[in-house]
Motif scaffolding. Structure first.
Motif, mmCIF file in Angstrom:
data_model
loop_
_atom_site.group_PDB
_atom_site.id
_atom_site.type_symbol
_atom_site.label_atom_id
_atom_site.label_comp_id
_atom_site.label_asym_id
_atom_site.label_seq_id
_atom_site.Cartn_x
_atom_site.Cartn_y
_atom_site.Cartn_z
ATOM 1 N N LEU A 298 0.842 -1.193 0.000
ATOM 2 C CA LEU A 298 0.000 0.000 0.000
ATOM 3 C C LEU A 298 0.874 1.240 0.000
ATOM 4 O O LEU A 298 1.778 1.372 0.828
ATOM 5 C CB LEU A 298 -0.913 0.015 1.230
ATOM 6 C CG LEU A 298 -1.799 1.261 1.423
ATOM 7 C CD1 LEU A 298 -2.730 1.463 0.232
ATOM 8 C CD2 LEU A 298 -2.590 1.158 2.716
ATOM 9 N N MET A 299 0.602 2.143 -0.944
ATOM 10 C CA MET A 299 1.327 3.408 -1.049
ATOM 11 C C MET A 299 0.349 4.567 -0.858
ATOM 12 O O MET A 299 -0.677 4.627 -1.537
ATOM 13 C CB MET A 299 2.005 3.506 -2.425
ATOM 14 C CG MET A 299 3.087 2.467 -2.630
ATOM 15 S SD MET A 299 3.479 2.199 -4.399
ATOM 16 C CE MET A 299 2.134 1.081 -4.858
ATOM 17 N N ILE A 300 0.674 5.467 0.059
ATOM 18 C CA ILE A 300 -0.194 6.606 0.362
ATOM 19 C C ILE A 300 0.633 7.880 0.252
ATOM 20 O O ILE A 300 1.656 8.022 0.923
ATOM 21 C CB ILE A 300 -0.810 6.488 1.766
ATOM 22 C CG1 ILE A 300 -1.677 5.227 1.861
ATOM 23 C CG2 ILE A 300 -1.630 7.718 2.107
ATOM 24 C CD1 ILE A 300 -2.285 4.997 3.222
ATOM 25 N N ASP A 301 0.161 8.807 -0.567
ATOM 26 C CA ASP A 301 0.973 9.984 -0.890
ATOM 27 C C ASP A 301 0.346 11.284 -0.379
ATOM 28 O O ASP A 301 -0.593 11.807 -0.970
ATOM 29 C CB ASP A 301 1.160 10.062 -2.414
ATOM 30 C CG ASP A 301 2.090 11.191 -2.819
ATOM 31 O OD1 ASP A 301 2.870 11.651 -1.968
ATOM 32 O OD2 ASP A 301 2.027 11.604 -3.987
ATOM 33 N N ASN A 302 0.864 11.777 0.740
ATOM 34 C CA ASN A 302 0.543 13.142 1.199
ATOM 35 C C ASN A 302 -0.944 13.427 1.352
ATOM 36 O O ASN A 302 -1.417 14.491 0.959
ATOM 37 C CB ASN A 302 1.141 14.183 0.227
ATOM 38 C CG ASN A 302 2.638 14.344 0.418
ATOM 39 O OD1 ASN A 302 3.126 14.530 1.521
ATOM 40 N ND2 ASN A 302 3.366 14.258 -0.672
ATOM 41 N N ILE A 303 -1.686 12.517 1.950
ATOM 42 C CA ILE A 303 -3.117 12.781 2.113
ATOM 43 C C ILE A 303 -3.452 13.396 3.470
ATOM 44 O O ILE A 303 -4.589 13.832 3.677
ATOM 45 C CB ILE A 303 -3.960 11.506 1.905
ATOM 46 C CG1 ILE A 303 -3.784 10.521 3.065
ATOM 47 C CG2 ILE A 303 -3.646 10.857 0.568
ATOM 48 C CD1 ILE A 303 -4.770 9.365 3.030
ATOM 49 N N PHE A 304 -2.492 13.440 4.375
ATOM 50 C CA PHE A 304 -2.801 13.905 5.733
ATOM 51 C C PHE A 304 -2.586 15.404 5.932
ATOM 52 O O PHE A 304 -3.011 15.961 6.940
ATOM 53 C CB PHE A 304 -1.955 13.136 6.755
ATOM 54 C CG PHE A 304 -2.315 11.687 6.831
ATOM 55 C CD1 PHE A 304 -3.428 11.263 7.547
ATOM 56 C CD2 PHE A 304 -1.565 10.731 6.165
ATOM 57 C CE1 PHE A 304 -3.777 9.940 7.621
ATOM 58 C CE2 PHE A 304 -1.910 9.394 6.230
ATOM 59 C CZ PHE A 304 -3.013 8.999 6.954
ATOM 60 N N GLU A 305 -1.944 16.054 4.981
ATOM 61 C CA GLU A 305 -1.633 17.457 5.129
ATOM 62 C C GLU A 305 -2.920 18.281 5.204
ATOM 63 O O GLU A 305 -3.759 18.239 4.305
ATOM 64 C CB GLU A 305 -0.761 17.942 3.965
ATOM 65 C CG GLU A 305 0.726 17.645 4.098
ATOM 66 C CD GLU A 305 1.078 16.170 4.274
ATOM 67 O OE1 GLU A 305 0.307 15.296 3.811
ATOM 68 O OE2 GLU A 305 2.103 15.866 4.890
ATOM 69 N N GLY A 306 -3.095 19.010 6.289
ATOM 70 C CA GLY A 306 -4.248 19.886 6.443
ATOM 71 C C GLY A 306 -5.504 19.204 6.954
ATOM 72 O O GLY A 306 -6.533 19.858 7.128
ATOM 73 N N LEU A 307 -5.445 17.892 7.226
ATOM 74 C CA LEU A 307 -6.622 17.200 7.729
ATOM 75 C C LEU A 307 -6.809 17.453 9.222
ATOM 76 O O LEU A 307 -5.848 17.564 9.978
ATOM 77 C CB LEU A 307 -6.507 15.688 7.508
ATOM 78 C CG LEU A 307 -6.547 15.160 6.073
ATOM 79 C CD1 LEU A 307 -6.682 13.648 6.101
ATOM 80 C CD2 LEU A 307 -7.668 15.768 5.269
ATOM 81 N N SER A 308 -8.060 17.513 9.638
ATOM 82 C CA SER A 308 -8.364 17.651 11.061
ATOM 83 C C SER A 308 -8.114 16.318 11.761
ATOM 84 O O SER A 308 -8.048 15.253 11.123
ATOM 85 C CB SER A 308 -9.822 18.057 11.261
ATOM 86 O OG SER A 308 -10.688 17.008 10.846
#
Length: 221
Positions: A155-165
């Motif tokens: 599984l590859m996850i790219d920069n989805i957490f930036e700015g999330l609450s």
């Protein structure tokens, strides 16, 4: 195992997006690529996901050249980009049905699998909503949910957490706990060391297209 040897990547003749990358990731390892925007981490994930070809270097996955690995039949791999890709004018239900059809799931099983996902991930309220009407947070969640129809090796996850609450980070964390087993290899790109520590056991630091030590990374951060 993922093995990367002397990998280089250029977008222009003058600029290396990646410079002499050497890296090994064991099967089942959880690794965070940590670095600022444009540090090279996204370029490397896109190359591993076979969305781009490196300018030079070698990549092996489970001892096979990456270019010969089929992510549909050889290894079950999932990729969640920073900009989610969907059939925007189709509903959530229609998008889930499409991905199952693409995966050659028998028609008689598609409905039951979607119903299970709707219940497991509380999609009742948005099942019939067009994806174009969803928030980016909901699209990230849906990107992960549509991977739940299969057991993931990678599984590859790219920069989805930036700015999330914190609320949405917790929702995504709960989904990832269902997707990521002890045998699943996880590579997660982030600008935030706290996110890296939360989801991964190991951090690999990027700066100006190169892998650097933690001390080198922290010198200018």
């Amino acid at each position: 195992m993922l093995s990367i040897k002397h990998l280089y990547h250029k977008y222009t003749r003058e600029f290396f997006a990646l410079y002499d990358i050497n890296l090994e990731v064991e099967d089942g390892e959880k690794v965070a690529f940590v670095g600022a925007d444009d540090s090279g981490k996204t370029s490397l994930i896109r190359i591993i996901a076979k969305l781009e070809k490196p300018s030079k270097g070698e990549i092996y996955l489970k001892d096979r050249p990456l270019k010969k690995v089929n992510f549909m039949s050889d290894i079950s791999a999932g990729y969640v980009p920073a900009t989610p890709v969907f059939l925007e004018n189709k509903t959530v239900y229609e998008n889930l049905k499409y991905i199952l059809s693409e995966r050659k799931v028998p028609a008689m099983d598609i409905e039951s699998k979607i119903n299970e996902a709707v219940i497991d991930f509380s999609l009742e309220k948005i099942k019939d909503e067009k994806v174009c009407n969803l928030s980016v947070e909901e699209k990230y969640i849906l990107s992960l949910i549509r991977l739940s129809f299969r057991k993931l090796d990678f599984l590859m996850i790219d920069n989805i957490f930036e700015g999330l609450s914190e609320f949405y980070i917790e929702v995504i964390e709960e989904i990832m706990e269902k997707l990521v087993s002890p045998s699943t290899t996880l590579i997660l790109a982030t600008t935030d060391e706290k996110i890296a520590e939360r989801f991964c056991k190991r951090k690999v630091y990027f700066k100006s297209g190169s892998i650097v030590s933690a001390s080198e990374f922290n010198e200018e951060n």
